[in-house]
Design a protein around this motif. Structure first.
Motif, PDB file in Angstrom:
ATOM      1  N   HIS A 477      42.779  45.195 -84.216  1.00 60.29           N
ATOM      2  CA  HIS A 477      44.172  45.629 -84.079  1.00 60.29           C
ATOM      3  C   HIS A 477      44.507  45.793 -82.606  1.00 60.29           C
ATOM      4  O   HIS A 477      43.704  46.351 -81.859  1.00 60.29           O
ATOM      5  CB  HIS A 477      44.379  46.963 -84.804  1.00 60.29           C
ATOM      6  CG  HIS A 477      45.806  47.418 -84.823  1.00 60.29           C
ATOM      7  ND1 HIS A 477      46.723  46.926 -85.716  1.00 60.29           N
ATOM      8  CD2 HIS A 477      46.472  48.301 -84.028  1.00 60.29           C
ATOM      9  CE1 HIS A 477      47.885  47.497 -85.490  1.00 60.29           C
ATOM     10  NE2 HIS A 477      47.755  48.338 -84.477  1.00 60.29           N
ATOM     11  N   PRO A 478      45.639  45.249 -82.173  1.00 58.03           N
ATOM     12  CA  PRO A 478      46.703  44.574 -82.911  1.00 58.03           C
ATOM     13  C   PRO A 478      46.298  43.152 -83.349  1.00 58.03           C
ATOM     14  O   PRO A 478      45.617  42.446 -82.628  1.00 58.03           O
ATOM     15  CB  PRO A 478      47.854  44.496 -81.901  1.00 58.03           C
ATOM     16  CG  PRO A 478      47.479  45.421 -80.785  1.00 58.03           C
ATOM     17  CD  PRO A 478      46.006  45.450 -80.755  1.00 58.03           C
ATOM     18  N   TYR A 479      46.765  42.787 -84.539  1.00 62.74           N
ATOM     19  CA  TYR A 479      46.547  41.432 -85.049  1.00 62.74           C
ATOM     20  C   TYR A 479      47.723  41.062 -85.936  1.00 62.74           C
ATOM     21  O   TYR A 479      48.236  41.901 -86.678  1.00 62.74           O
ATOM     22  CB  TYR A 479      45.247  41.347 -85.859  1.00 62.74           C
ATOM     23  CG  TYR A 479      44.999  39.974 -86.434  1.00 62.74           C
ATOM     24  CD1 TYR A 479      44.504  38.956 -85.629  1.00 62.74           C
ATOM     25  CD2 TYR A 479      45.280  39.705 -87.761  1.00 62.74           C
ATOM     26  CE1 TYR A 479      44.299  37.673 -86.140  1.00 62.74           C
ATOM     27  CE2 TYR A 479      45.082  38.431 -88.282  1.00 62.74           C
ATOM     28  CZ  TYR A 479      44.589  37.419 -87.466  1.00 62.74           C
ATOM     29  OH  TYR A 479      44.391  36.158 -87.967  1.00 62.74           O
ATOM     30  N   TRP A 480      48.183  39.808 -85.830  1.00 68.73           N
ATOM     31  CA  TRP A 480      49.297  39.337 -86.654  1.00 68.73           C
ATOM     32  C   TRP A 480      49.147  37.852 -86.901  1.00 68.73           C
ATOM     33  O   TRP A 480      48.498  37.123 -86.157  1.00 68.73           O
ATOM     34  CB  TRP A 480      50.639  39.649 -85.973  1.00 68.73           C
ATOM     35  CG  TRP A 480      50.842  38.987 -84.626  1.00 68.73           C
ATOM     36  CD1 TRP A 480      51.574  37.876 -84.362  1.00 68.73           C
ATOM     37  CD2 TRP A 480      50.305  39.414 -83.369  1.00 68.73           C
ATOM     38  NE1 TRP A 480      51.537  37.572 -83.025  1.00 68.73           N
ATOM     39  CE2 TRP A 480      50.766  38.509 -82.386  1.00 68.73           C
ATOM     40  CE3 TRP A 480      49.479  40.483 -82.972  1.00 68.73           C
ATOM     41  CZ2 TRP A 480      50.427  38.618 -81.045  1.00 68.73           C
ATOM     42  CZ3 TRP A 480      49.153  40.589 -81.643  1.00 68.73           C
ATOM     43  CH2 TRP A 480      49.619  39.673 -80.692  1.00 68.73           C
ATOM     44  N   ARG A 481      49.756  37.406 -88.005  1.00 65.29           N
ATOM     45  CA  ARG A 481      49.686  36.000 -88.389  1.00 65.29           C
ATOM     46  C   ARG A 481      50.789  35.208 -87.693  1.00 65.29           C
ATOM     47  O   ARG A 481      51.757  35.764 -87.180  1.00 65.29           O
ATOM     48  CB  ARG A 481      49.789  35.863 -89.904  1.00 65.29           C
ATOM     49  CG  ARG A 481      48.671  36.585 -90.639  1.00 65.29           C
ATOM     50  CD  ARG A 481      48.653  36.255 -92.123  1.00 65.29           C
ATOM     51  NE  ARG A 481      47.561  36.955 -92.788  1.00 65.29           N
ATOM     52  CZ  ARG A 481      46.306  36.531 -92.810  1.00 65.29           C
ATOM     53  NH1 ARG A 481      45.986  35.408 -92.196  1.00 65.29           N
ATOM     54  NH2 ARG A 481      45.363  37.225 -93.435  1.00 65.29           N
ATOM     55  N   GLU A 482      50.615  33.911 -87.703  1.00 60.49           N
ATOM     56  CA  GLU A 482      51.541  33.042 -86.970  1.00 60.49           C
ATOM     57  C   GLU A 482      52.967  33.137 -87.497  1.00 60.49           C
ATOM     58  O   GLU A 482      53.926  32.918 -86.756  1.00 60.49           O
ATOM     59  CB  GLU A 482      51.057  31.585 -87.051  1.00 60.49           C
ATOM     60  CG  GLU A 482      49.664  31.361 -86.450  1.00 60.49           C
ATOM     61  CD  GLU A 482      49.573  31.803 -84.993  1.00 60.49           C
ATOM     62  OE1 GLU A 482      50.467  31.423 -84.215  1.00 60.49           O
ATOM     63  OE2 GLU A 482      48.630  32.535 -84.641  1.00 60.49           O
ATOM     64  N   ASP A 483      53.140  33.464 -88.790  1.00 60.31           N
ATOM     65  CA  ASP A 483      54.488  33.501 -89.367  1.00 60.31           C
ATOM     66  C   ASP A 483      55.134  34.881 -89.265  1.00 60.31           C
ATOM     67  O   ASP A 483      56.146  35.154 -89.916  1.00 60.31           O
ATOM     68  CB  ASP A 483      54.444  33.054 -90.826  1.00 60.31           C
ATOM     69  CG  ASP A 483      53.504  33.925 -91.666  1.00 60.31           C
ATOM     70  OD1 ASP A 483      52.835  34.805 -91.088  1.00 60.31           O
ATOM     71  OD2 ASP A 483      53.447  33.711 -92.894  1.00 60.31           O
ATOM     72  N   ASP A 484      54.587  35.772 -88.457  1.00 58.81           N
ATOM     73  CA  ASP A 484      55.132  37.116 -88.300  1.00 58.81           C
ATOM     74  C   ASP A 484      56.326  37.044 -87.345  1.00 58.81           C
ATOM     75  O   ASP A 484      56.167  36.946 -86.118  1.00 58.81           O
ATOM     76  CB  ASP A 484      54.067  38.061 -87.751  1.00 58.81           C
ATOM     77  CG  ASP A 484      54.513  39.516 -87.765  1.00 58.81           C
ATOM     78  OD1 ASP A 484      55.739  39.752 -87.829  1.00 58.81           O
ATOM     79  OD2 ASP A 484      53.648  40.403 -87.708  1.00 58.81           O
ATOM     80  N   ALA A 485      57.522  37.121 -87.897  1.00 60.09           N
ATOM     81  CA  ALA A 485      58.748  36.973 -87.103  1.00 60.09           C
ATOM     82  C   ALA A 485      59.006  38.168 -86.193  1.00 60.09           C
ATOM     83  O   ALA A 485      59.833  38.080 -85.267  1.00 60.09           O
ATOM     84  CB  ALA A 485      59.936  36.767 -88.036  1.00 60.09           C
ATOM     85  N   SER A 486      58.331  39.275 -86.430  1.00 65.21           N
ATOM     86  CA  SER A 486      58.568  40.471 -85.614  1.00 65.21           C
ATOM     87  C   SER A 486      57.887  40.379 -84.253  1.00 65.21           C
ATOM     88  O   SER A 486      58.185  41.178 -83.360  1.00 65.21           O
ATOM     89  CB  SER A 486      58.070  41.717 -86.354  1.00 65.21           C
ATOM     90  OG  SER A 486      56.648  41.704 -86.453  1.00 65.21           O
ATOM     91  N   MET A 487      56.976  39.418 -84.096  1.00 66.12           N
ATOM     92  CA  MET A 487      56.241  39.289 -82.842  1.00 66.12           C
ATOM     93  C   MET A 487      56.789  38.125 -82.029  1.00 66.12           C
ATOM     94  O   MET A 487      56.914  37.005 -82.533  1.00 66.12           O
ATOM     95  CB  MET A 487      54.755  39.095 -83.119  1.00 66.12           C
ATOM     96  CG  MET A 487      54.094  40.278 -83.813  1.00 66.12           C
ATOM     97  SD  MET A 487      54.208  41.817 -82.863  1.00 66.12           S
ATOM     98  CE  MET A 487      53.216  41.394 -81.425  1.00 66.12           C
ATOM     99  N   PRO A 488      57.119  38.364 -80.757  1.00 62.32           N
ATOM    100  CA  PRO A 488      57.724  37.310 -79.924  1.00 62.32           C
ATOM    101  C   PRO A 488      56.751  36.217 -79.506  1.00 62.32           C
ATOM    102  O   PRO A 488      57.169  35.106 -79.183  1.00 62.32           O
ATOM    103  CB  PRO A 488      58.239  38.079 -78.711  1.00 62.32           C
ATOM    104  CG  PRO A 488      57.387  39.306 -78.645  1.00 62.32           C
ATOM    105  CD  PRO A 488      57.066  39.657 -80.069  1.00 62.32           C
ATOM    106  N   LEU A 489      55.462  36.532 -79.489  1.00 63.42           N
ATOM    107  CA  LEU A 489      54.439  35.564 -79.088  1.00 63.42           C
ATOM    108  C   LEU A 489      53.372  35.478 -80.165  1.00 63.42           C
ATOM    109  O   LEU A 489      53.128  36.447 -80.895  1.00 63.42           O
ATOM    110  CB  LEU A 489      53.792  35.979 -77.767  1.00 63.42           C
ATOM    111  CG  LEU A 489      54.669  35.903 -76.510  1.00 63.42           C
ATOM    112  CD1 LEU A 489      53.939  36.532 -75.326  1.00 63.42           C
ATOM    113  CD2 LEU A 489      55.042  34.467 -76.204  1.00 63.42           C
ATOM    114  N   PRO A 490      52.689  34.331 -80.299  1.00 61.28           N
ATOM    115  CA  PRO A 490      51.614  34.213 -81.292  1.00 61.28           C
ATOM    116  C   PRO A 490      50.355  34.952 -80.845  1.00 61.28           C
ATOM    117  O   PRO A 490      50.161  35.201 -79.648  1.00 61.28           O
ATOM    118  CB  PRO A 490      51.372  32.700 -81.352  1.00 61.28           C
ATOM    119  CG  PRO A 490      51.789  32.200 -80.010  1.00 61.28           C
ATOM    120  CD  PRO A 490      52.933  33.063 -79.588  1.00 61.28           C
TER     121      PRO A 490
END
Length: 505
Positions: A477-490
């Motif tokens: 953490h932090p970790y997010w998937r490529e389709d996470d629209a809330s994050m400005p960068l991958p």
């Protein structure tokens, strides 16, 4: 990670390599023989201690106030019963290893202590300025007791340092047997010019260790002197203020196991009793010391002893607690430091509440460079370090949850700011030196970020991490998937890094 953070990591790597070279050279010089060492029962122990280990002070348990013993020992057992001790998953030579010793850091609110690439976050001891909610009243009582122990050891250290300044020569009169050594005798050496005590004994953290030899069957043998099994290998304590003192309270549980060796003749140190071993760093001419640690004994490493000498902990048979009070070097390791650094960066973000738009107030090269450095620092020195240790701190307190949330919110702002900076440098109508410098700065920081994200992700998924108890399992953490629209960068920055490389060319 900041430029200073990168340089510190590089310097630490170079120091580790240098230590390995020195260690191998030392082992080659020793060959098959063992170096001599002395314990208090050996003739010449007092003289050796006085002349070569003079900045080690030992206070026997019987001259420590009984109320200190009672409160401290109760605190140790309470923290053990509450499940507050944890083995650390540390990083050594690129490998994750679980420490045989279980630990807990307690200290000034917001303090951290870093060792072996692992940042421990101090469970706050009670202060008037900070409201701390503990998991239970028992945990609170234990932290209060260890704060009082810190006060006691602080005062004893001041006395020892004052004696060091006042003595022209080590005191050796009437010291004819080993017992005298254990009775608060200050074998200290004069430091030319005197020694200021304003900060070198102001302990801001204590690292509490719990060691149970019944659960530590894989302990290494001490390699140089043949001192027996080591619970902690030879080392200098890390990340301390230069020439600061270290004070240790030791307590081995008296009723856990019968002393098997007490009535037998032992040529070296008694393997049933815990000892602290000391040697002069990289010296094979001077005999080592093995100093017994009976329940309630304290010892103090004064002035530069931690730098010039190495110490280890030699296992006994009984479970043992120790409270190691230190002046941690916190210039870049406090919550106040990282919050202030992050707040200074996000001031360059302009959020229009009415329109919902965001922009950078300035694209000056130093500001973008500081953004990139601070972004890495808060992600890898704070957020990932904290969550890599799972939810273990909740066993004691939830104090760190609010500031870590604050840091994560500012980290998200920095993700947005990085994205805005990338949008600007993609504009090919903007040419010149400043654009090129920003491209290079972003490329360097994002390349480092990508490398470290891969490393931390792999560490969280390692076999040793997966085998930890649920509340100690590392969280990526932090970790997010490529389709996470809330994050400005991958999360994966490979494509952006390739784009920057193309723009730089």
């Amino acid at each position: 990670m900041s430029v200073s953070g990168d340089s510190n990591m590089k310097r630490n790597g170079e120091q580790d390599k240098e230590k390995q070279v020195k260690k191998q050279k030392l082992l080659d010089q020793i060959g098959d023989r063992l170096l001599p060492y002395l314990t208090p029962k050996h003739e010449g122990f007092n003289q050796l201690h006085m002349t070569k280990y003079g900045k080690l002070l030992v206070k026997e348990a019987n001259i420590v106030p009984s109320e200190v013993h009672q409160a401290t020992q109760k605190a140790f057992l309470t923290l053990l019963e509450q499940g507050c001790f944890f083995q650390d998953l540390v990083r050594i030579k690129g490998k994750d290893l679980l420490t045989p010793v279980s630990r807990l850091l307690i200290g000034q609110p917001g303090c951290t202590y870093k060792y072996l690439n692992t940042r421990l976050f101090a469970v706050p001891w009670p202060t008037e300025r900070h409201k701390v909610t503990y998991h239970s009243d028992d945990v609170m009582g234990a932290c209060q007791a260890l704060t009082k122990l810190n006060d006691y050891l602080h005062m004893e250290t001041i006395r020892a340092l004052q004696d060091m300044d006042s003595l022209e020569h080590p005191v050796a009169a009437n010291q004819q047997d080993a017992a005298c050594f254990m009775e608060n005798v200050h074998y200290v050496q004069q430091k030319p010019g005197g020694l200021g005590t304003s900060s070198r004994e102001a302990f801001n953290v204590t690292l509490i260790n719990y060691m149970d030899p019944r659960l530590m069957s894989y302990l290494k043998d001490e390699p140089y002197f043949g001192m027996g099994k080591m619970a902690v290998s030879w080392h200098h304590d890390e990340n301390l203020v230069e020439r600061s003192a270290v004070a240790v309270y030791s307590y081995s549980c008296e009723d856990a196991v019968i002393d098997k060796f007490g009535d037998k003749a032992v040529t070296g140190r008694d393997p049933a009793v815990w000892h602290v071993g000391l040697k002069i760093a990289w010296d094979i001419k001077t005999p080592g010391l093995a100093v017994p640690l009976h329940p309630g004994d304290c010892y103090f490493m004064l002035d530069d002893l931690n730098a010039t000498h190495q110490h280890c902990v030699l296992s006994g048979l009984r479970p043992r607690f120790s409270s190691t009070h230190r002046v941690a070097e916190c210039s870049m390791g406090t919550l106040d430091y990282i919050l202030e650094r992050c707040q200074a960066i996000v001031q360059n973000l302009d959020k229009n509440v009415d329109s919902g738009t965001v922009s950078l107030k300035s694209l000056e090269v130093p500001l973008i460079t500081q953004l990139a450095e601070t972004h890495n620092e808060v992600e890898f020195e704070w957020l990932r370090q904290f969550w890599f240790q799972g939810n273990r701190y909740r066993k004691c307190t939830d104090w760190w949850q609010v500031p870590m949330t604050q840091l994560e919110e500012m980290w998200k702002d920095m993700e947005m700011m990085t994205n805005l900076a990338l949008s600007e440098v993609r504009n090919e109508t903007w040419q010149g030196k400043e654009r090129h410098e920003i491209l290079n700065s972003l490329w360097e920081a994002l390349s480092k970020r990508q490398e470290l994200r891969k490393e931390w992700k792999a560490r969280c998924r390692s076999q040793i991490a997966r085998n930890l108890p649920a509340d100690q399992k590392p969280v990526c953490h932090p970790y997010w998937r490529e389709d996470d629209a809330s994050m400005p960068l991958p999360f994966d920055l490979e494509n952006i890094i390739s784009e920057l490389e193309h723009l730089i060319k």
